[in-house]
Structures are given as structure tokens and as C-alpha cells.
Design an enzyme around this catalytic site. Structure first.
Site, mmCIF file in Angstrom:
data_model
loop_
_atom_site.group_PDB
_atom_site.id
_atom_site.type_symbol
_atom_site.label_atom_id
_atom_site.label_comp_id
_atom_site.label_asym_id
_atom_site.label_seq_id
_atom_site.Cartn_x
_atom_site.Cartn_y
_atom_site.Cartn_z
ATOM 1 N N TRP A 321 0.736 -1.221 0.117
ATOM 2 C CA TRP A 321 -0.083 0.185 -0.239
ATOM 3 C C TRP A 321 0.913 1.219 -0.105
ATOM 4 O O TRP A 321 0.360 2.198 -0.545
ATOM 5 C CB TRP A 321 -0.889 -0.104 1.070
ATOM 6 C CG TRP A 321 -1.776 1.193 1.442
ATOM 7 C CD1 TRP A 321 -3.096 1.478 0.757
ATOM 8 C CD2 TRP A 321 -1.435 2.279 2.092
ATOM 9 N NE1 TRP A 321 -3.601 2.714 1.124
ATOM 10 C CE2 TRP A 321 -2.633 3.643 2.020
ATOM 11 C CE3 TRP A 321 -0.438 2.779 2.696
ATOM 12 C CZ2 TRP A 321 -2.529 4.619 2.576
ATOM 13 C CZ3 TRP A 321 -0.291 4.073 3.372
ATOM 14 C CH2 TRP A 321 -1.654 4.938 3.391
ATOM 15 N N HIS A 322 2.025 1.322 0.690
ATOM 16 C CA HIS A 322 2.860 2.460 0.714
ATOM 17 C C HIS A 322 3.455 2.615 -0.596
ATOM 18 O O HIS A 322 3.984 3.901 -0.762
ATOM 19 C CB HIS A 322 3.856 2.266 1.796
ATOM 20 C CG HIS A 322 3.210 2.235 3.186
ATOM 21 N ND1 HIS A 322 2.773 1.419 3.830
ATOM 22 C CD2 HIS A 322 3.210 3.440 4.115
ATOM 23 C CE1 HIS A 322 2.313 1.794 5.152
ATOM 24 N NE2 HIS A 322 2.637 2.982 5.048
ATOM 25 N N GLY A 323 3.889 1.777 -1.204
ATOM 26 C CA GLY A 323 4.365 1.963 -2.672
ATOM 27 C C GLY A 323 4.701 0.874 -3.400
ATOM 28 O O GLY A 323 4.589 -0.325 -3.127
#
Length: 506
Positions: A321-323
Site C-alpha cells: 500500500w505504501h508504494g
């Protein structure tokens, strides 16, 4: 438009006056004004971003209304798949196509894969998750879909928390938008105080730390054990000060508008073990994964092995989700291993508040684990990730030594005064004496921002059981105003940088 730009101060001043003094008697026009301001705020980066957020808002709104009427589950499912598809296209498409192409290349098959050159819309992960949670809550019957178009579109686009959270639930935020809001002077003052503290934390601490972190990770030098250690520690402090500052500013601005947002951070760097850390760090995201992924997967109801698997899935998806990069996936795997090991093998439990100076040894050890993880998070290449793994022993040795030293000093630490003046005086005197004795007194000018860092963490330590970091202020007017002036002066004297909020990339 950034919260720390002068243009935002002008924008907020004009918006605030019209919002409260011209439109306070009309909720409908207040919300129209709020929605228009939110779209102006978001479109300031690129007007094309507005197309996606309006599309997400429209499909989510109408699918919920149609579901209430016809009770067809596929309406909700289709909307969730549609919004996840938009997120995947803009954030993950190139990552997956590039890696699939490499996989086929290893097998000797050179396929003509293509990538698309798109600009990642700011905050797309946040408002997409917020829209998905609304759809799921409607399908479960937890909330009824609203028929107020302006109110719902404002819920998705509410500008204080639009681009970097917290990820609000419709059950908490939407009623505050649909019901009349009353002017409250004391809450507006609290909001201003939160904004002041957040801006100081961002421009005086996070941005200064970013300069040194970038030199470590973006340089051409080899990642030696000391560089790995310094990179992990400094980036952990940077990302915390940056992200928590944004959340505090967002809560402060919302509170000035008569809206209460959830706390996204609860002083996580004062955590005494990793279980407590994940109760205090990025709270809205972890609650989202708990309610919409972990519990539907079975939670802790199907035995330890299944619970461990569920935790692993949550952390891996949290990393992704963060990248769209392998270092985020590895970071998620790192935390899955640490969390499962701590919970099921070591037998960690969440400690009860409040924390005191006697907990400093455990806080130091927890910080070491967190810093090792955030080193992986910040790595620009897999080579740097590998260097961190090879030099991970540096974290173990240094933080075990620190843990031991703090255990020895613990009886003396418990006697320290926890007042703000005492902490600031001790830290400042120690730093000045050290620099003068070593002949490095000119560094007092270069590293002035360390005073701001000490002030930030002293304020957070004192207010660690409160609603927000700066909730505790001097009771007398003169010291309180002096503290405000000092913080304002630090902000005005800080070096201008081009550092945006770090979580805008998510």
C-alpha cells in the site's frame, strides 16, 4: 498547495472568514463552500486529479444508493473492484508489468511489455480506501447510504485530511458534515495550537533531518555499517516528524472548522514493544486493515497458525500500500516476521499506560527495531536493502548496549523532573557544553534546529497521555505566549526547503 506554504495561510484565512461569518447560518451553503474549497485545494497540484476523485465519489455514492434500493451485492462489489482498479492502474501497473517482463526474461522469453507514463495523483491511496470503507459499511448494514450528494462528495474530498489521512470512516466523519456545526472559540484555539506545533515539527525538524537522510541514501558512497545505522535512525525520526506533523495540522484545521478527526498517531516513538508501536503508528490505516482484511480473513479465531498467516498478509499488503517497489514489500515482510515472532514466540503483550522514565530501556530497544525497519522502507535500491541486511548486526549491538546502559541508569532517570523547562534546560546545557568543550561551538548556528527537535519531543513526552501533543501548555499567560513566540520565531527563521510532506507519494 502545502500546509506549510504561505499560499495556504492566505487560502485558509479567506476560507475561514467566509465559512464562519458569512455562511454559519446555512449548513447547505457551508458544505458547498467546503466542497469547492476542497476541490480548489486538491486541484492546486494538478486539475486533472479532480477527475479521478469526482469519479470515485460518484460511483461510490450511486452504487450505495442503488444497493439500498435493490439489495444487489454485485453493485457494491463492482464499485470496490472499479476503485481498486483505478488505484492499481495509477500506482501499480508499471510495477507489475516490469516485474512480469523480468520474470519471462529469466526464462529466455523477451516479451514486448509496455509501461504507461502517468502522474500518481496525490493521496489516491487515502481517499480510495475511505471510499471503499463506505461501500463495505453500507453493504454490512453498519450505516445507511446518504442521499445528500454535496455532503458525501465533501466527505470524500474534505481538504484537511484529503491527501495524507487520517483515513476516516463514514460513521464518524459524515454525520459531522451533514449536521450543523457551531462556532467554539476554545476549540478553534486548540486547533491553532495544533497547527502551530505541527508546522514547527515539519519545517524545523523533519525538513532539516531530510537533508541529512537524502545525503545518506542518495549518495554514491557505500552503505557502511555506520551509514546504515545513521540512515535508519535519522529517517525514522524524519518520517515520524513529517507524517505526524501533517496529521496534527490536519486535525487542527478540521477542529477550527468544527470537525473532529481521529488521532492518527499516539506518540509511537515512546512505545515499549512492537505490539504497542502498531497500536500507536498510522492508527487509521491499521484499523482499516483490521476491520476490512484481518477480521474477514478470520482474525484470531482459527488458531495460532492461521492468525500468524493473517498478520503476515496484513503487513505484506500494508507494505505494498505504501508504494509499488520491492523495498516496501520487504519492509512489510520484515514487520510480519517481527510481529509474529514477538506475539507468538517471545510472548509480548501490550503494556498498560502510562509510560515513565523507567520504561526508557524498552523504548530504546523498540526504537531500534523500528529504525531497522524504516531503513528498508527508505532504501532507493535493492542493493541498499541488501547492505542493510548484511549490516543489521550494527542495530543489534548499538541498541542492546543502549538498553543495558539505560537499565543501569534507570533508578536515576526516575528522579528527573518531567517539566518542560527542566527537560529543555538539561538538553540545551548538555549540547552547548559538549560543543564548546570539543571546540565545535560554530555548529551552534548550523544545528540550531536541534533545539526545536528537543522542544518537540519534550512537549510530546509531557503530553503523551493527552489528546494531542501540545494539549498541555503553561497555565500562566506570559510563559504561554513566550512559548508561542519562540515556536513562531523558529518557523520564520527556518531555512526554506522544497520538502513536501513525505506521505504525499502514497
Amino acid at each position: 498547495m502545502l500546509f506549510t506554504d504561505i499560499i495556504f495561510a492566505l487560502f485558509m484565512g479567506c476560507f475561514f472568514c467566509i465559512y464562519w461569518f458569512a455562511l454559519r447560518k446555512s449548513l447547505r451553503w457551508q458544505n458547498v463552500w467546503l466542497l469547492g474549497a476542497s476541490y480548489l485545494f486538491y486541484g492546486w497540484w494538478d486539475w486533472r486529479f479532480l477527475i479521478l476523485i469526482i469519479l470515485t465519489s460518484a460511483t461510490t455514492f450511486f452504487s450505495a444508493v442503488l444497493f439500498e434500493r435493490y439489495r444487489h451485492k454485485w453493485l457494491i462489489t463492482a464499485n470496490i473492484v472499479f476503485n481498486l482498479g483505478i488505484l492499481a492502474l495509477f500506482k501499480y501497473f508499471n510495477f507489475f508489468t516490469e516485474n512480469i517482463g523480468r520474470l519471462f526474461s529469466l526464462a529466455g522469453m523477451n516479451l514486448d511489455w509496455f509501461t504507461i507514463d502517468v502522474l500518481l495523483p496525490v493521496g489516491i491511496s487515502f481517499y480510495t480506501f475511505q471510499a471503499i470503507s463506505y461501500s463495505i459499511d453500507v453493504s454490512r448494514g453498519d450505516i445507511r447510504p446518504t442521499r445528500n450528494v454535496v455532503g458525501f462528495f465533501t466527505f470524500i474530498a474534505f481538504f484537511p485530511q484529503l491527501v495524507a489521512g487520517p483515513i476516516e470512516r463514514a460513521g464518524a466523519l459524515l454525520p459531522q458534515i451533514l449536521q450543523p456545526r457551531r462556532w467554539d472559540y476554545s476549540r478553534a484555539v486548540e486547533g491553532l495550537r495544533m497547527v502551530l506545533f505541527g508546522v514547527m515539527k515539519k519545517v524545523c525538524v523533519a525538513d532539516m533531518l531530510a537533508i541529512y537522510v537524502d545525503r545518506i541514501f542518495d549518495g554514491d558512497e557505500a552503505m557502511t555499517p555506520m551509514r546504515v545505522l545513521a540512515g535508519g535512525i535519522l529517517f525514522t525520526l524524519q518520517i515520524y516528524c513529517d507524517f505526524s506533523a501533517y496529521s496534527e495540522i490536519a486535525r487542527g484545521v478540521a477542529r477550527m472548522l468544527g470537525v473532529e478527526l481521529m488521532a492518527n498517531f499516539r506518540f509511537p516513538l515512546f512505545s515499549r514493544n512492537i505490539l504497542e508501536f502498531w497500536q500507536r503508528w498510522h492508527i487509521s490505516l491499521m484499523l482499516w486493515f483490521r476491520d476490512y482484511l484481518y477480521i474477514p480473513l478470520g482474525g484470531n479465531r482459527r488458531g495460532k497458525w492461521r492468525t500468524a498467516l493473517n498478520f503476515t498478509i496484513v503487513f505484506l499488503l500494508s507494505g505494498l500500500w505504501h508504494g509499488a517497489a520491492w523495498n516496501f514489500v520487504i519492509w512489510g515482510a520484515f514487520w510480519a516476521i517481527c510481529y509474529v515472532t514477538g506475539k507468538f514466540i517471545i510472548g509480548l503483550r501490550r503494556p498498560a499506560p502510562p509510560s515513565t522514565f523507567r520504561d526508557l530501556p524498552d523504548m530504546a530497544l523498540t526504537f531500534g527495531v523500528v529504525a531497522a525497519g524504516f531503513y528498508i522502507f527508505r532504501c532507493a535500491t535493492l542493493t541498499q536493502v541488501w547492505s542493510g541486511m548484511c549490516n543489521g548486526w550494527m542495530f543489534i549491538i548499538c541498541f542492546l548496549l543502549l538498553w543495558g546502559a539505560l537499565r543501569v541508569l534507570s533508578p536515576f532517570l526516575q528522579r528527573l523532573s518531567t517539566s518542560l523547562p527542566a527537560i529543555l534546560a538539561i538538553a540545551s546545557i548538555a549540547a552547548i557544553v559538549l560543543l564548546i568543550v570539543t571546540g565545535h561551538w560554530p555548529l551552534l548556528l548550523k544545528f540550531w534546529w536541534l533545539s526545536a527537535a528537543v522542544m518537540v519531543f519534550a512537549i510530546e513526552w509531557i503530553g503523551r497521555e493527552g489528546d494531542y501533543p501540545f494539549a498541555t501548555v503553561p497555565s500562566h499567560k506570559l510563559p504561554r505566549l513566550a512559548l508561542y513566540w519562540i515556536m513562531g520565531a523558529m518557523i520564520l527563521l527556518s531555512e526554506p526547503t522544497d520538502m513536501t510532506f513525505i506521505y504525499f507519494q502514497f
